[in-house]
Scaffold this motif. Structure first.
Motif, PDB file in Angstrom:
ATOM      1  N   PHE A 132       0.697  -1.495   0.041  1.00  0.00           N
ATOM      2  CA  PHE A 132       0.280   0.151  -0.449  1.00  0.00           C
ATOM      3  C   PHE A 132       0.855   1.493  -0.271  1.00  0.00           C
ATOM      4  N   ILE A 133       1.878   1.017   0.767  1.00  0.00           N
ATOM      5  CA  ILE A 133       2.718   2.244   0.490  1.00  0.00           C
ATOM      6  C   ILE A 133       3.449   2.650  -0.170  1.00  0.00           C
ATOM      7  N   ILE A 134       3.637   1.122  -1.003  1.00  0.00           N
ATOM      8  CA  ILE A 134       4.943   1.215  -2.241  1.00  0.00           C
ATOM      9  C   ILE A 134       4.141   2.251  -3.333  1.00  0.00           C
ATOM     10  N   LEU A 135       2.800   1.919  -3.302  1.00  0.00           N
ATOM     11  CA  LEU A 135       1.886   1.868  -4.652  1.00  0.00           C
ATOM     12  C   LEU A 135       1.858   3.880  -3.775  1.00  0.00           C
ATOM     13  N   ILE A 136       1.351   4.203  -2.851  1.00  0.00           N
ATOM     14  CA  ILE A 136       1.564   5.901  -3.089  1.00  0.00           C
ATOM     15  C   ILE A 136       3.176   6.167  -2.981  1.00  0.00           C
ATOM     16  N   ILE A 137       4.016   5.987  -2.998  1.00  0.00           N
ATOM     17  CA  ILE A 137       5.211   6.308  -3.292  1.00  0.00           C
ATOM     18  C   ILE A 137       5.265   6.170  -5.168  1.00  0.00           C
TER      19      ILE A 137
END
Lengths: 362, 152, 375
Positions: A313-318
């Protein structure tokens, strides 16, 4: 705790017991080290390949494209094909470069990202080393990679590389502060730097929910600052393609370039995993107050799935950042850190210390 | 916007030596090489003409002589004239640079120097723009390049 | 060649940190070399080196006929191919005093505006790329594809048209021409606001673009910076207004002028020009009169002896064609005053003192096409 069904310590414990029955304790330690090393190597390679594939698909979706779709079903073997290409490419020697440092730099970068993976808690009971200063260790090791970048830029005897390396140095040194301070917020809440303790402390709710608004501010600052720390867009000044062709790795080719490339993606994974662990409860399932039935269903989802879901999820935001925003300029980058993020995080820390002192958090 | 006749009258006052050829598309003024800079300076600074925009500067080789051509426009009044200067010395042509009046002339003149070999006096940086130093002057009509140009 | 002329810049002799942007560099948009002197990240001065793709078009023109020259002009500013063709055609038509049919004028003007739109779309893509916003490229190209499809259907080529010929057009346009354009206008009116959402309103973009590359009106006029770059400095230089050609005198449109004088002003001019182009297209597309697609011309075009000068507004500025004819079938001297040539050399003036990242943004905002500089 009802989520013991997926406890990896049972598995690791039985492996340990089985090995102890076969050989002396010294050999057991050695064999276990080799095993852990192999597992991490495999995880590293698989994650790297998958992240590159994911990035290409995500950016394709954002850009109205299809993305890789030729090699294998949905282009899933595309990254492997790319890796083979990189492995077969010539390693171009640079005249008047410093050969020792030039060859050393990619290894420093990749070793740093490798080291950081050791301390991450992937699932319940699945953690290579549980340091009592885990947060500090991950931060320290992952920021060591700037040394590799500086060496790469300096030794390749190229003006673009040098500018890229210097930008990277200024950037990582600055943003390290904000990352540290935003993580410190949760350390203040938890009272421990041990990653396993931080995860355990979120059994009754993740810190991003429990810590009121200050924890949320910390999370946002962490997202911005860690994106900058791993040299990704919109903070990819070190390898700003349109300005410095490729920045610090302009002169690298073949597998040495692949090392930088892989390390960049693994660093993204590491900061996302750290953010997921500290702010989003790591492998802890999502629980809502006293909805027993709901909480019970959540417990049935394996802890590793929780961890990787949150991380990605955080990777996708980045990734979303990178493919949407234009790049900052170097002075704007430093202004953002020193004039906005740093004062805000300092004030935030004071606020959190006050909240903890008064016992207002859950 | 001044008419052709008005402009002619004004330029006659500025520069009595100027010639005005008949039957041209635009108003053309032929001025000796040594007086063209002074005329342009007056044309630019005068309130009525205010030729502040150098559209184009180029040269033409006529084998017996060379002509340097300037197209000037006033962004205020939108009138347009063509200044010309005839250089009869083809071996060593030289004319005053317009760089001091129009910064854009610096590069037009470097191009002309590159392709015609016309020297510009008082030019800040008179180097060849496109070609190598020993290439010759390709836009001159007597330029020969056995390798690259096929004569038909 | 005398010695004093040969003054090579010996790099490394002084203490300046000189880097060469180009000839192969992702953001010089072609083979341009900028010799940039840096002090830290700040640009002290820069020195453009051109000529990497100099093809000698002006010399070639002296050996070929006017119909053939049309095909060379495509290769100058390949993104404004149609305007370049039109300039040469109009010089010839002026000289021969040929009255081209109304239908030709309408179609030429429509194609001018379509070409301008396509060019500005590509500029928008590339400008976003220069600033690091990689997604803009695909949004711009997505819409540009529709225009290129219209071109392809109408006359076969997508980039280098060569559709004009002295006196008119090569052949009539495809029967679908009007319908396709109407569909495109409807489509692009919906898509153009996306450009603003993606880039214009972005705070990082605005911080990057505002206040850099300051070019005063005097600088713009002095260096002959025309087109949207000049109009961003409030320099009224739209040839479509000053000396209307085609049917520009019959349509209502505004000359976009911005007083910001910076990179963002130049950006805004181009964005607004896209809207203007759409409105011009809307006014023209329904009114194309019936008639011949070319005037009666002799097979061999010979210009009467004399000198002819004509200007058109390309997507990048003012293209002037100056022809000296001696009465033959090929020109005695052909000179193209290309907009990018003047636009490039203002770089040292407006980019010195800014950061190297700004240099890229400034060169992007000038929208350079290198073959147009080198010719």
């Amino acid at each position: 705790m009802s989520s013991n069904i997926y406890d990896f310590s049972k598995l690791t414990g039985s492996v340990h017991a089985w090995l102890s029955g076969l050989m002396s304790s010294g050999w057991v330690t050695f064999t276990e080290l080799v095993l852990v090393g192999l597992v991490f190597l495999l995880l590293y390679a698989l994650l790297g390949l998958f992240l590159v594939y994911l990035e290409r698909k995500v950016c394709a979706i954002i850009q109205n494209r299809i993305g890789p779709n030729r090699v294998g079903k949905w282009g899933i073997i595309q990254t492997i094909a790319d890796l083979v290409k990189l492995l077969l490419k010539e390693l171009i020697p640079i005249r008047k470069s410093d050969p020792l440092l030039f060859n050393l730099a990619p290894f420093i970068v990749i070793i740093c990202s490798f080291l950081a993976m050791a301390a991450l808690p992937y699932a319940k009971g699945l953690q290579a080393i549980d340091f009592n200063i885990g947060v500090f260790y991950v931060m320290a090791v992952s920021s060591l990679s700037v040394v590799g970048i500086l060496i790469a830029g300096w030794s390749s005897n190229s003006k673009y590389s040098l500018i890229g390396a210097m930008r990277s140095g200024a950037q990582i040194v600055s943003y390290e502060l904000s990352v540290g301070l935003s993580l410190l917020a949760i350390v203040v809440f938890t009272g421990s730097m041990q990653l396993s303790t931080i995860v355990e402390s979120q059994a009754n709710g993740w810190w991003i929910f429990k810590g009121h608004i200050p924890a949320f501010i910390s999370f946002v600052i962490f997202l911005i600052a860690s994106t900058a720390e791993i040299n990704r867009g919109p903070f990819d000044l070190a390898e700003a393609e349109s300005e410095l062709t490729a920045g610090f790795h302009t002169e690298y080719s073949g597998i040495k370039f692949a090392f930088f490339f892989l390390a960049e993606y693994m660093n993204m994974f590491i900061v996302s995993a750290l953010g997921a662990t500290v702010f989003l409860g790591g492998w802890m399932p999502f629980h809502i107050g006293n909805w027993e039935g709901f909480n019970h269903i959540m417990d049935f989802i394996p802890s590793a799935v929780w961890f990787f879901t949150k991380t990605f999820f955080i990777i996708l935001i980045i990734m979303w950042f990178k493919w949407t925003f234009p790049r900052l300029r170097i002075d704007q980058l430093l202004t953002l850190e020193w004039k906005y993020l740093l004062p805000i995080s300092l004030f935030n820390i004071v606020l959190i210390a006050f909240i903890v002192l008064m016992g207002w958090h859950f | 916007m001044l008419s052709r006749q008005e402009l002619t009258d004004i330029i006659r006052i500025f520069e009595p030596d100027a010639e005005f050829p008949e039957g041209t598309q635009l108003l053309e003024v032929i001025v000796p090489a040594e007086k063209i800079f002074a005329l342009a300076e007056k044309l630019k600074s005068d309130q009525k003409t205010a030729f502040n925009y150098l559209i184009n500067e180029t040269a033409v080789d006529f084998l017996t002589h060379m002509t340097v051509v300037y197209h000037l426009e006033s962004t205020e009044f939108r009138h347009l004239i063509v200044l010309k200067s005839i250089l009869s010395d083809r071996e060593n042509p030289a004319i005053d640079s317009f760089t001091a009046l129009y910064p854009t002339a610096e590069y037009f003149e470097r191009e002309i120097f590159d392709l015609f070999g016309i020297r510009f006096n008082n030019h800040p940086n008179l180097k060849r723009l496109f070609l190598e130093d020993d290439y010759g002057y390709p836009l001159r009509k007597d330029f020969r390049d056995e390798i690259n140009i096929i004569e038909r | 060649m005398s010695e004093e002329i040969i003054q090579d810049v010996i790099i490394g002799e002084s203490e300046d940190y000189i880097i060469n942007l180009g000839p192969q560099h992702p953001s010089t948009h072609g083979v341009l070399r900028l010799e940039v002197c840096l002090k830290g990240e700040t640009v002290k001065y820069l020195n453009p080196h051109v000529g990497y793709i100099h093809r000698g078009i002006e010399k070639m023109c002296e050996a070929i006929t006017y119909q053939q020259i049309i095909h060379l002009t495509d290769r100058m500013d390949y993104l404004s191919a149609h305007m370049n063709n039109e300039a040469v055609c109009m010089v010839v038509e002026d000289a021969l005093q040929v009255e081209v049919p109304e239908r030709v004028k309408y179609i030429r003007t429509i194609l001018d505006e379509l070409n301008r739109l396509a060019s500005h779309q590509l500029w928008w893509c590339a400008f976003g790329m220069d600033l690091g916003a990689l997604t803009t490229f695909f949004y711009g190209l997505r819409d540009r594809e529709h225009i290129l499809d219209i071109f392809e259907e109408s006359f076969g080529s997508r980039l280098l048209h060569s559709f004009n010929t002295p006196g008119g057009l090569m052949h009539d346009v495809h029967p679908n021409f009007q319908k396709r354009i109407k569909d495109f206008i409807k489509y692009f009116r919906e898509k153009l606001p996306e450009y603003d959402q993606l880039l214009t309103g972005n705070i990082i973009f605005q911080n990057r673009a505002k206040g850099i590359g300051y070019m005063s009106k005097e600088t713009a006029i002095g260096y002959g910076v025309t087109g949207p770059s000049g109009r961003g400095s409030n320099f009224s230089c739209d040839i479509r207004k000053i000396a209307p050609y085609g049917v520009y005198d019959k349509v209502q449109f505004n000359e976009i002028l911005e007083t910001g004088c910076d990179t963002f002003a130049r950006y805004k001019v181009r964005m607004a020009e896209m809207w203007e182009s759409l409105s011009i297209l809307e006014q023209l597309v329904d009114n194309i009169p019936e008639g011949d697609f070319t005037a009666k011309m002799k097979p061999v075009v010979k210009l009467p002896a004399g000198e002819y000068f004509r200007r058109v507004e390309t997507a990048r500025g003012e293209l002037a064609v100056y022809v000296v004819s001696d009465g033959n079938k090929n020109p005695y001297r052909m000179r193209f005053r290309t907009p990018n040539f003047s636009n490039l050399f203002v770089m040292n003036e407006i980019a010195s003192g800014y950061k190297i990242a700004d240099l890229i943004a400034i060169s992007g905002s000038l929208d350079l096409v290198i073959p147009d500089i080198d010719r």
